[in-house]
Scaffold this active site. Structure first.
Site, PDB file in Angstrom:
ATOM      1  CE  LYS A 193     -41.086 -23.432 -33.882  1.00 23.00           C
ATOM      2  NZ  LYS A 193     -41.304 -22.005 -34.043  1.00 23.00           N
ATOM      3  CB  SER A 392     -39.966 -18.523 -33.544  1.00 23.80           C
ATOM      4  OG  SER A 392     -40.589 -19.768 -33.685  1.00 23.80           O
TER       5      SER A 392
END
Length: 627
Positions: A193, A392
């Protein structure tokens, strides 16, 4: 005198009422003028002219006519990809269209998936025996790819064609934050991330570099393959392999260099180009152009969609996913969920979820996912079609799909979550500003972005992020029929190109929106019968929304839902406002004050200067009690 005063009040009331009526009529006429749709008009035998002075998008944003009127800057246009595809396929079949012309002088680009699909539609025009001509002062990456599908590519003698390829540098802020002693509290779940890395590092991490190399490598391979299919003789490597040698070989004349590389066919200015179009499409002696032209809006208006057969609902999740009613152009969680709920009884045989989003608010994504799940509960088949990206939160809303379609260049995955909250205790200490107070619990006055976070709040923020990640993994694992452990191994916030996502099981098939619609019809039991795509959109009266925008101070969006991280961000804004008020009070002559700065404020009430603030304990209690 009393009677006269009453008559006067009556006359004033009548005057005010008439003024209001005339004001409403003025705005009605203004709105009609600014948002009027083109008349279908008469279609002439000539060219279909596409003046692409803006971006190609999945879903066009709403344009506020008042803002457009008041703006001092020119605005770029948005072109819905499916509108361009439909216009081109209609042109291929219509004998009145002699050629297709793309003016790309102010083209700002589009996603690779959209460019490829529009390129295929241009190929259909050419297969129908109709020339496709493009013009630009200069072509960049997206423009080069789209123009490669034309039969004649023109460029201005002062311009050229330039391909840089995907990728580039990112900006990292850690050095700046360290210099000013800003404490960036970063909470994340997922090794890959990388969104938060600019606040933690001065360079890209090895994990992020690995992920980006895979994504950009896939995009670059797909880009070169598309141009090679459209223009087999193009020599893209001449330009990208050694740009300096390519530049020197053309003597710095980039138009000639682009022509030598096979990316451009003819060099000439806009006047020469238009005269060439007139030779193909027919001359127009009386119009604003030297050739007979049908513009996009009028062409679409003259060819309205006439769907027939079984109805397949299509909900679009495009742009950043945000809380509230935002959009189109942004994926407001409340707006999209309401659209789904309002149309659940429309008799759809299936629902296609078209996703073109990099994600955003986890709470808004979950709101959309639950609304889609309500269709599944009605036994309505769900098919997901991924556009340029479904990553996401974009992947989160895709999890209800019984069949998930991506395209080779789709960016997907990125199953991971994060939160970033800065605090300034070290910065303020350098300037002699300290904090102190009385606390009844470890949470009193927290989160405190000026005095620093307590370990308890640090732990709670990370726990909140970890919990959201577990939910994301659990939802995705159930959808993909994997164990959470297996899903976690391909999650960790890593992004994947569509072809790799198919290999590892994040999607089911490679295919475009048409393929997804066909699959939805099959799952819905349509068989060999006809079906039509029904795009769900807000049917609220446009003028009512316009008037609402005149009187609303919230830009049409409802308040964001408060999870732990968003509450912290809200408190940061409130705390800065409180400090600003305290500082300004020293320099403001308001006389002797009897005012309690320590008193907590009831939500919805105001301090001087209209500053609103929740007490920390009350807000945290509200916050921890949420689902």
């Amino acid at each position: 005198m009393t009677f006269a005063r009453k008559i006067w009040k009556l006359l004033v009331g009548v005057k005010d009422a008439l003024a209001l009526i005339f004001l409403l009529l003025f705005f009605a006429l203004l709105y009609a003028a600014l948002s009027s749709r083109p008349s279908p008009g008469k279609i002439v035998d000539g060219a279909l002219l596409l003046e692409l002075d803006g971006n190609i998008v999945e879903e066009k944003s709403n344009v506020d006519p008042l803002s457009l009127l008041m703006s001092t800057e020119s605005t770029s246009s948005e072109f819905q990809a499916r509108d361009l595809e439909r216009a081109l396929r209609l042109a291929a079949r219509d004998s009145r269209i002699k050629a297709v012309v793309l003016d790309m002088s102010r083209f700002l680009g589009g996603g690779m998936v959209h460019i490829e699909e529009i390129g295929k539609a241009l190929d259909e025009v050419r297969k129908a025996g109709k020339p496709v001509l493009t013009f630009a002062n200069a072509y960049a990456d997206d423009g080069v790819q789209l123009a490669s599908h034309a039969s004649e590519v023109w460029v201005d003698p002062m311009g050229g064609a330039f391909v840089a390829g995907p990728g580039g540098n990112q900006v990292y802020f850690k050095g700046l934050l360290d210099r000013f002693k800003v404490n960036a509290h970063v909470y994340r779940a997922g090794t890959y991330k990388s969104f938060v890395e600019p606040y933690l590092r001065n360079d890209m991490s090895p994990a992020a570099r690995e992920a980006y190399q895979d994504i950009y490598g896939a995009l670059w391979s797909g880009y070169k393959a598309d141009i090679q299919r459209a223009r087999p003789k193009a020599r893209l490597d001449q330009m990208t392999g050694d740009p300096m040698a390519w530049s020197q070989a053309s003597g710095g004349d980039f138009a000639q260099g682009a022509k030598a590389a096979g990316l451009v066919d003819r060099i000439g200015d806009i006047t020469e180009f238009r005269n060439r179009v007139a030779e193909v499409a027919g001359k127009d002696e009386n119009g604003d152009l030297p050739f007979k032209a049908n513009r996009l809006a009028a062409w679409l208006a003259a060819n309205p969609e006439k769907g027939e057969g079984a109805k397949i609902g299509v909900i679009t999740v495009a742009g950043e996913i945000v809380d509230g009613d935002a959009g189109p152009g942004q994926a407001g969680g409340d707006r999209i969920a309401d659209l789904l709920d309002d149309n659940i009884d429309e008799g759809f045989k299936a629902l296609v979820v078209r996703v073109d989003s990099p994600g955003g608010s986890a709470m808004a994504a979950e709101r959309i996912r639950r609304a889609i799940d309500r269709y599944k509960a009605r036994k309505i088949p769900i098919v997901v079609s991924m556009g340029n990206m479904a990553a996401s939160g974009g992947y989160w809303v895709s999890t209800p799909g019984q069949q998930v379609f991506a395209q080779p260049e789709t960016i997907t995955g990125s199953i991971g979550v994060f939160a970033v909250v800065p605090s300034f205790e070290k910065t303020l200490a350098d300037y002699g500003v300290t904090s102190d107070g009385v606390k009844t619990t470890a949470l009193s006055g927290q989160p405190d972005i000026l005095g620093g976070f307590t370990p308890e709040v640090e732990g709670m923020l990370q726990a909140s992020v970890d919990n959201t990640y577990r939910k994301f993994v659990g939802i995705s694992a159930a959808a993909r029929k994997m164990t959470p452990e297996k899903l976690d191994s391909i999650a960790q916030g890593r992004v994947w190109p569509g072809q790799e996502a198919l290999r590892i099981g994040l999607v089911d098939k490679i295919g475009n929106l048409d393929a997804a619609l066909a699959e939805a019809a099959r799952l819905g039991g349509v068989g060999n019968g006809k079906y039509q795509a029904v795009y769900l959109k807000d049917e609220t009266d446009s003028f009512s929304k316009f008037l609402g925008g005149l009187t609303s101070d919230s830009e049409g969006q409802s308040a964001a839902a408060l999870d732990f991280a968003s509450f912290t961000a809200l408190r940061r804004q409130q705390q800065f406002a409180r400090v600003t008020e305290q500082v300004s009070a020293m320099f403001t002559a308001r006389g002797t004050q009897a005012y309690c700065m320590e008193c907590p404020i009831v939500p919805g009430r105001t301090r001087p200067n209209d500053l609103r603030e929740l007490s920390a304990l009350e807000s945290l209690a509200h916050w921890l009690g949420k689902d």
